[in-house]
Every structure is written in structure tokens, then in C-alpha cells.
Design a protein around this motif. Sequence first.
Motif, PDB file in Angstrom:
ATOM      1  N   VAL A 168       0.326   4.431   6.311  1.00 49.98           N
ATOM      2  CA  VAL A 168       0.001   3.487   4.976  1.00 49.98           C
ATOM      3  C   VAL A 168      -1.759   3.682   5.187  1.00 49.98           C
ATOM      4  N   GLY A 169      -2.451   3.951   6.314  1.00 52.39           N
ATOM      5  CA  GLY A 169      -3.821   4.331   6.206  1.00 52.39           C
ATOM      6  C   GLY A 169      -3.858   5.657   6.251  1.00 52.39           C
ATOM      7  N   LEU A 170      -3.384   6.394   7.314  1.00 49.93           N
ATOM      8  CA  LEU A 170      -3.775   7.554   6.914  1.00 49.93           C
ATOM      9  C   LEU A 170      -3.290   8.553   5.559  1.00 49.93           C
ATOM     10  N   VAL A 171      -2.560   7.729   4.630  1.00 44.14           N
ATOM     11  CA  VAL A 171      -2.105   8.371   2.759  1.00 44.14           C
ATOM     12  C   VAL A 171      -3.257   7.484   2.499  1.00 44.14           C
ATOM     13  N   PHE A 172      -3.595   6.597   2.506  1.00 39.78           N
ATOM     14  CA  PHE A 172      -4.085   6.169   1.541  1.00 39.78           C
ATOM     15  C   PHE A 172      -5.558   6.721   1.334  1.00 39.78           C
ATOM     16  N   ASP A 173      -6.210   6.925   2.658  1.00 37.50           N
ATOM     17  CA  ASP A 173      -7.039   7.302   3.017  1.00 37.50           C
ATOM     18  C   ASP A 173      -7.097   8.885   3.086  1.00 37.50           C
ATOM     19  N   PRO A 181      -8.041   1.349   2.949  1.00 39.04           N
ATOM     20  CA  PRO A 181      -7.391   2.345   3.576  1.00 39.04           C
ATOM     21  C   PRO A 181      -6.592   0.853   4.638  1.00 39.04           C
ATOM     22  N   LEU A 182      -8.043   1.176   5.529  1.00 41.65           N
ATOM     23  CA  LEU A 182      -7.794   0.089   6.613  1.00 41.65           C
ATOM     24  C   LEU A 182      -7.150  -1.694   6.351  1.00 41.65           C
ATOM     25  N   ALA A 202       3.330   8.477  -3.900  1.00 40.68           N
ATOM     26  CA  ALA A 202       2.583   8.752  -2.227  1.00 40.68           C
ATOM     27  C   ALA A 202       2.480   7.394  -1.827  1.00 40.68           C
ATOM     28  N   ALA A 203       2.289   6.015  -2.325  1.00 44.55           N
ATOM     29  CA  ALA A 203       2.959   4.362  -1.251  1.00 44.55           C
ATOM     30  C   ALA A 203       4.038   4.420  -1.100  1.00 44.55           C
ATOM     31  N   LEU A 204       4.799   4.941  -1.369  1.00 46.19           N
ATOM     32  CA  LEU A 204       6.397   4.753  -1.423  1.00 46.19           C
ATOM     33  C   LEU A 204       6.887   5.820  -0.252  1.00 46.19           C
TER      34      LEU A 204
END
Length: 491
Positions: free
Chosen positions: A48-53, A60-61, A121-123
Motif C-alpha cells: 500500500v505504501g509503495l503504490v500510494f507513493d 502514503p505512510l 491501483a488501491a485494490l
Amino acid sequence: MRHVRIPAQRVAGRALESTVPSRRLGDKALWYLPAALTADVLGAAVPVGLVFDAAQQARPLFCAVGAAVAWVGVQMLRRRYATRALGESRGVLPVVHDWLILIGVLAVARAALDESTPRLAALGSLLPALLITVACRKLTYRHLSAARREAQAVSRVLVVGEPGAADEVTAHLAARTDHPYVVVGVVPVGDGALTGGIPVAARLGEEMSETPAGDADEVMAAVQSHHADLVLVVPGSRISGERLRRVAWALHDAGLELAVFPGLVEVSVKRLETLSAGGLAVLRVAPPVRGGVQPVLKSVFDRAGAGLGLLLLAPVFLGIVAAIRFGSRGPAFYRQRRIGRDGVPFVMWKFRTMVVDADRRKAELAGANENDGLMFKMRRDPRVTRVGRLLRRTSLDELPQLLNVLTGHMSLVGPRPPLPEEVAQYDEVELRRLAVRPGMTGLWQISGRSDLSWDETIQLDLQYVDNWSFTSDVDVMGRTFRAVVDGRGAY
């Protein structure tokens, strides 16, 4: 109590193993819980952190920590981290269920916080959490199963019951290692000898003790002398409700567990429900699934899967046909009369793996049968061709049965279709395996195939017939791939 016959040497070996005092039959490995928590936290937070970043999300954190907390929270509420649950299941479906709950929770949070990362992307960022959790559970399950085969990570059980019933329960538990119970002593109720080889820890009279603490004191003394963790009571005519209640009071006051065997064998816990009727504890057993949506889903899944399989595997079929015809004289396909659901006969298709006169030569080899029941099995059957051995080892000889599935005579998952001469010798218990359509794969294939005894095969078939569900079929299909790759029992 059960139809299957347990080999005496297996019972004796397990009984002796259960009484070895030098090995502590202790708790589960201490690393199970930290491993599960670490896998769940990292499996949710890191992706999640990598994708959101990468999506240039503002926090993202924060999202990574939120996903990890939500994933762990869902599983805590579902009691996946309880000591009783750790390592006990390698099933994928419970994890998928938890994961879907996670998606719902995070969808609500996403809407409330007006988070703008693309939905796909979130999924996708949550998918590693599912995969890593499944992998961790399979790892702990395999470790726990291996430990239990060595009589570790088990509960020391004291069985209380009439001699005959106690012997049956201890024999059943001793014959298998896929459970946490090892019987270390028996408290017979009434006169009668025990035949299972388990030590007699104490003996209760046929009638309830006149003193309120009489029976309870005997059981508590046996628990202490054998260091038992659990008392398993097998009800009978000599164990009244009042007698059982007094023993339960004493055990619970000492912080010990009491379990009662209801007399049911191979009934899925999904079919059981506890009720109260006028102060009486009642165990309700739901009937097997025979109607409704699930059988319709199974039929659609069978037909669609068989049709798609025949289409995609057409080049493989051509290659196998050429190999069979080149390797030995005779047709590439073999047709055999089998018995299907409700005793209706049908013609089953297979790739030919034996010489053309194999059926006529079967009588000559009757004395070499390695199966202890009605089926004929030989590990090195001289009738099998060189190409046939490879086909059997890889289970490719079964592929033409997709035609039987497409026509409705068979299912993708179910008991193996028996021969007419086998069915002619069935008793009323064995006939119950014909209550459902036979299958290309089933519990027998993922449990050892030809290495299984006849009794073990029947036991697995009855377990499937009585406890079938659509989700169990999906689980069997997933585990079949590993069984085919492993090849154990395929000959």
C-alpha cells in the motif's frame, strides 16, 4: 460408531507413543503468532505504501499504517490469532472472506477521507496481503502437521466412558494425526476390560457415587497423575447428566477443559449448531446440502470447466493419442462401464494405459492385488504400457473424463466411480458414496490415491458426501494440482 476398520498395529503404535513420559507433549511453536502478525502487517503496509507513493498520494505512510491496522484488526475480530486457531487451517477461503471484509472497511474509510488514489491501483495494492497471509498459514499448517506426527504440539487427553465406547474413541484418535488429541489415559465407567493398550488411570462405578465429590475426585486424581490437559467424556447409559455435571464442576473449578463426544463421526463443524431447549443443551446437525443454489453452481462450474478444458487441451489430447498409438498396438481411448449417482451405470472414458487384453488378464493377477478392499491395485502392474506409466504418474490418463463431466455423468470433484462388480459387494454404508455424482478428483486424490486402504477411501468418500459444499469443491480443485505434481500414490 464408524464403519472403517483400524489396523491394530497403528492403534498400538499410537497408543504407546501417547504414553511416552520423556517427551513433553507441549504447546504450539512460539513463532506462530509473531510470524502471522509480521506477515499481515508487512503484507498490507509495504505494498500500500509503495503504490500510494507511486501514485503521488499525499499521505502514503498514513495509508500504509491504516491498511496494516485494518487487516490485523479484521483478523483479530475473526479470532485468527487465537492460540486455538494458529496453524490449524491452510484453507484459502477463510482468508479470502477476511480480505473481502478488509476491502469493505477500507472502501468506507476511503470515501470518508476523500482519498483519491485510483480504485484499481488501491485494490491491487491489497492483493499481496491476501497472498502473503495464505502463504504464512500454509507454512504454519505444514509445520504443525509435522509436529503432530511426532506427537508434539498436542493436548494430553483423558477419556472417560464405558469400556467399549472408550476403546472405539481412543482407536479412532490413535489412527490419525490430523488432530491435536493424544490419549494418555482412560477412566472406564463400570466393569470390563480395555483392549486399546491405553493405561487405565482410574475406574468409576456403574452407578453415580453417593458422595457428591466421589466421581469428581477420581477423575481429578487421574488428571493430575497423567498430566492431562483435557477430559473427553464419551456418554453412555452409565453416565447421567447429573454425574457429568458434577465432574464438569470439578474440572472447571480447577481451570481444566471438558469435552463431550456426541457419537458423530466425520461430520463437518459447519453442519453443527448448539441450541438450548428448556435448559437442555442440544446439538443440532444440519442435513447435507442437496438442493438450492450450491448444487446449481456446482453444475454450472462442472459444465463450464469441462467445456473450457476440452477446448484448451485439444493439442494435448492429440499429442497423447499419437504417443499411445506409437507406443503399443490398439486404440488410444479406453471405455469402461462404471456406476454413477444413485447406481445408474454409464460409460467412462480414459486414455488407454494398458495392453489391449488387460481386462482378460486381470483374473490371472488377482492374487497380486495390493489393495485390502474391493478395488484392484498393483504398484507394478505388468499390463501397463511404458507410455501408460507416464500418463498415470501425471494423471493425464483421466483427461477424457471431461467428456463425462460435460454430459453430466460425472463431476469435476466427487468420489471415484466404482466398477459394477465392486458395487455388487457394497454394504449399506458403502452404497452411500453413490448419493452424489462421481468425480475426476476428490479427497481420495489429494490424500494419497492408491496408497490409501479401502477403509480410508470409503471414509473419505463418506466425508465428502455428507459434508459437501461448493467452497469445498473449489478447495479440492486447488489442492489437486499439488497432488498431481507430487504423484504420490499414482500407479
